[in-house]
Design an enzyme around this catalytic site. Structure first.
Site, PDB file in Angstrom:
ATOM      1  N   TYR A 198       0.849  -1.195   0.000  1.00  0.00           N
ATOM      2  CA  TYR A 198       0.000   0.000   0.000  1.00  0.00           C
ATOM      3  C   TYR A 198       0.881   1.240   0.000  1.00  0.00           C
ATOM      4  O   TYR A 198       2.018   1.230   0.463  1.00  0.00           O
ATOM      5  CB  TYR A 198      -0.932   0.022   1.220  1.00  0.00           C
ATOM      6  CG  TYR A 198      -0.201   0.243   2.531  1.00  0.00           C
ATOM      7  CD1 TYR A 198      -0.161   1.509   3.123  1.00  0.00           C
ATOM      8  CD2 TYR A 198       0.471  -0.797   3.168  1.00  0.00           C
ATOM      9  CE1 TYR A 198       0.531   1.715   4.312  1.00  0.00           C
ATOM     10  CE2 TYR A 198       1.159  -0.593   4.354  1.00  0.00           C
ATOM     11  CZ  TYR A 198       1.184   0.665   4.924  1.00  0.00           C
ATOM     12  OH  TYR A 198       1.877   0.876   6.087  1.00  0.00           O
ATOM     13  N   TYR A 226       9.414  -1.351   4.021  1.00  0.00           N
ATOM     14  CA  TYR A 226       8.804  -0.067   4.366  1.00  0.00           C
ATOM     15  C   TYR A 226       9.592   1.056   3.703  1.00  0.00           C
ATOM     16  O   TYR A 226      10.828   1.034   3.669  1.00  0.00           O
ATOM     17  CB  TYR A 226       8.826   0.120   5.881  1.00  0.00           C
ATOM     18  CG  TYR A 226       8.046   1.299   6.407  1.00  0.00           C
ATOM     19  CD1 TYR A 226       6.677   1.190   6.648  1.00  0.00           C
ATOM     20  CD2 TYR A 226       8.666   2.505   6.693  1.00  0.00           C
ATOM     21  CE1 TYR A 226       5.955   2.266   7.149  1.00  0.00           C
ATOM     22  CE2 TYR A 226       7.957   3.586   7.203  1.00  0.00           C
ATOM     23  CZ  TYR A 226       6.594   3.461   7.428  1.00  0.00           C
ATOM     24  OH  TYR A 226       5.888   4.529   7.930  1.00  0.00           O
ATOM     25  N   PHE A 291       3.016   9.735   4.943  1.00  0.00           N
ATOM     26  CA  PHE A 291       3.546   9.102   3.739  1.00  0.00           C
ATOM     27  C   PHE A 291       4.191   7.806   4.188  1.00  0.00           C
ATOM     28  O   PHE A 291       5.144   7.810   4.984  1.00  0.00           O
ATOM     29  CB  PHE A 291       4.602   9.978   3.064  1.00  0.00           C
ATOM     30  CG  PHE A 291       5.299   9.303   1.904  1.00  0.00           C
ATOM     31  CD1 PHE A 291       5.019   9.671   0.596  1.00  0.00           C
ATOM     32  CD2 PHE A 291       6.241   8.301   2.114  1.00  0.00           C
ATOM     33  CE1 PHE A 291       5.653   9.040  -0.475  1.00  0.00           C
ATOM     34  CE2 PHE A 291       6.876   7.670   1.052  1.00  0.00           C
ATOM     35  CZ  PHE A 291       6.581   8.035  -0.242  1.00  0.00           C
ATOM     36  N   GLU A 292       3.692   6.703   3.693  1.00  0.00           N
ATOM     37  CA  GLU A 292       4.387   5.444   3.900  1.00  0.00           C
ATOM     38  C   GLU A 292       4.012   4.486   2.774  1.00  0.00           C
ATOM     39  O   GLU A 292       2.869   4.461   2.324  1.00  0.00           O
ATOM     40  CB  GLU A 292       4.107   4.827   5.272  1.00  0.00           C
ATOM     41  CG  GLU A 292       2.680   4.502   5.598  1.00  0.00           C
ATOM     42  CD  GLU A 292       2.516   3.928   7.016  1.00  0.00           C
ATOM     43  OE1 GLU A 292       3.459   3.992   7.812  1.00  0.00           O
ATOM     44  OE2 GLU A 292       1.418   3.408   7.302  1.00  0.00           O
ATOM     45  N   ILE A 293       5.004   3.766   2.314  1.00  0.00           N
ATOM     46  CA  ILE A 293       4.798   2.711   1.325  1.00  0.00           C
ATOM     47  C   ILE A 293       5.227   1.425   2.014  1.00  0.00           C
ATOM     48  O   ILE A 293       6.382   1.304   2.438  1.00  0.00           O
ATOM     49  CB  ILE A 293       5.616   2.955   0.047  1.00  0.00           C
ATOM     50  CG1 ILE A 293       5.200   4.295  -0.585  1.00  0.00           C
ATOM     51  CG2 ILE A 293       5.422   1.822  -0.944  1.00  0.00           C
ATOM     52  CD1 ILE A 293       6.050   4.710  -1.776  1.00  0.00           C
TER      53      ILE A 293
END
Length: 394
Positions: A198, A226, A291-293
């Site tokens: 995500y 992450y 903001f994080e992937i």
């Protein structure tokens, strides 16, 4: 009998080499993995240096990323937003930026979450911004409601203490609910059951740089868990018992501590000793999770599940203001291989007043502002210097 001069010289050299060896092991900062042996050597924001695409395997756009491509090159990933109906305009702004700079090339789906049903206007206007599929999901009540073990009187008294320390949003129960949901429940939603990756997107954020590779494939193909852009200090009085509760958990589950962890970053007390003191041993450094992937496999692991449940029963999401950012960050810093955490230095991002601004011809409208000299870099709220110091740039 006198010792010959060459023998004396060799003996002295051996002693000096032994002393140097001991110094390299026990000197201050020994074991630091980042660029330089102290924060003083970080003379400027690394984003002022020319920034290109990350090293490793990259997949660029092709016809297999068209919206109706079959088969598709997309992997099981989504752009994810927790957003209210009244935040529609701010969400549209964020979507337009990310679609323009990245997603119009890859057409990954959007998944929107709300604790009340989305309006038809919200659905119509957000879908009009993208050619990708949009999903609109309702959060189950059992995931959003205040847990039964939270004492309402204690919560109200706790809010007063937080307000005395000027903790933002302390009196907003919905903010506490949001932090808890983002910490340990979002990835349990049935809509994400078969989704692995995500990219979290907030309303009213900006993306400045053209990104020409599939970031989800980058995470997958390069074994990353992450990705972050911004790394900050938290308000220590919002998390005074978070680290003590973490220590309790570690005492019961030392097996979850990764050999290549970032505990020194989590517990640093050199740069902001007052933060470490007020937060009971926690540096308050955290990844800015707006903001994080991420790879949800980590959140679904037994280690994180046990950790979240321990924190949840302790009540700090309501009695204090534990945010998903420090909770995620401590867990990643302790339970994950730090080499699997990646700084997306090439993604220009702003959530006022914080930003990540690369020096790249692919970036437009992004200015470095205060990142112009060492003193400004070292004295701001940015905690990236500590991450670079203890871990590296990833």
């Amino acid at each position: 009998m006198a010792i010959a001069r060459p023998v004396r010289a060799l003996g002295l050299a051996a002693i000096m080499m032994w002393c140097f060896f001991l110094w390299t092991i026990f000197r201050p900062g020994a074991g630091i993995k980042g660029p330089g042996d102290s924060l003083a050597n970080l003379e400027r924001d690394p984003n002022l240096d020319p920034t290109g695409e990350p090293e490793g395997h990259l997949v660029h756009t092709s016809d297999a990323y068209l919206p109706d491509a079959n088969p598709s090159a997309r992997i099981n990933a989504t752009l994810l937003a927790l957003v209210r109906n009244e935040e529609l305009e701010g969400m549209l702004q964020s979507m337009r930026d990310l679609e323009r700079t990245w997603n119009h090339k890859f057409n990954y789906p959007w998944t929107f979450f709300n604790d009340v049903p989305f309006t038809e206007e919200f659905k119509r206007k957000t879908q009009a911004v993208t050619k990708a599929k949009c999903n609109y999901e309702l959060i189950p009540k059992e995931h959003w409601e205040v847990p039964s073990w939270i004492n309402d009187d204690l919560y109200k008294e706790s809010v007063k203490i937080l307000e005395e320390h000027d903790i933002q949003y302390a009196d907003k129960i919905s903010y506490h609910q949001m932090c808890r949901w983002n910490s340990g429940l979002f990835y349990k939603h049935p809509a994400l059951q078969n989704t692995q990756y995500y990219w979290r997107v907030e309303p009213k954020v900006h993306f400045f740089c053209d990104v020409d590779y599939d970031v989800f494939r980058y995470m997958h193909d390069n074994n990353k868990t992450y990705g972050f852009t911004i790394n900050l200090y938290d308000a220590p009085y919002s998390v005074p018992s978070l680290w003590p509760e973490t220590i309790k958990f570690l005492a019961q589950h030392s097996e979850y501590l990764h050999d290549n962890n970032a505990r020194d970053w989590v517990t640093d007390k050199l740069r902001r000793p007052s933060h470490n003191d007020q937060a009971s041993g926690y540096s308050t450094c955290h990844f800015w999770s707006n903001f994080e992937i991420g790879d949800m496999t980590f959140w679904r692991s037994q280690a994180y599940e046990d950790y979240f449940n321990h924190l949840d029963r302790a009540g700090g999401f309501f009695y204090e203001r534990w945010g998903d950012a420090p909770v995620h960050s401590i867990a990643l810093g302790l339970f994950e291989d730090s080499s699997r955490i990646h700084w997306f230095r090439d993604i220009g991002y702003q959530h006022i007043p914080f930003f990540n601004c690369p020096n790249s011809p692919k970036c437009h409208g992004c200015t470095t502002g205060r990142f112009t000299d060492g003193e400004a870099w070292l004295n701001m709220e940015d905690c990236r210097p500590n991450w670079f110091k203890y871990v590296g740039m990833g």
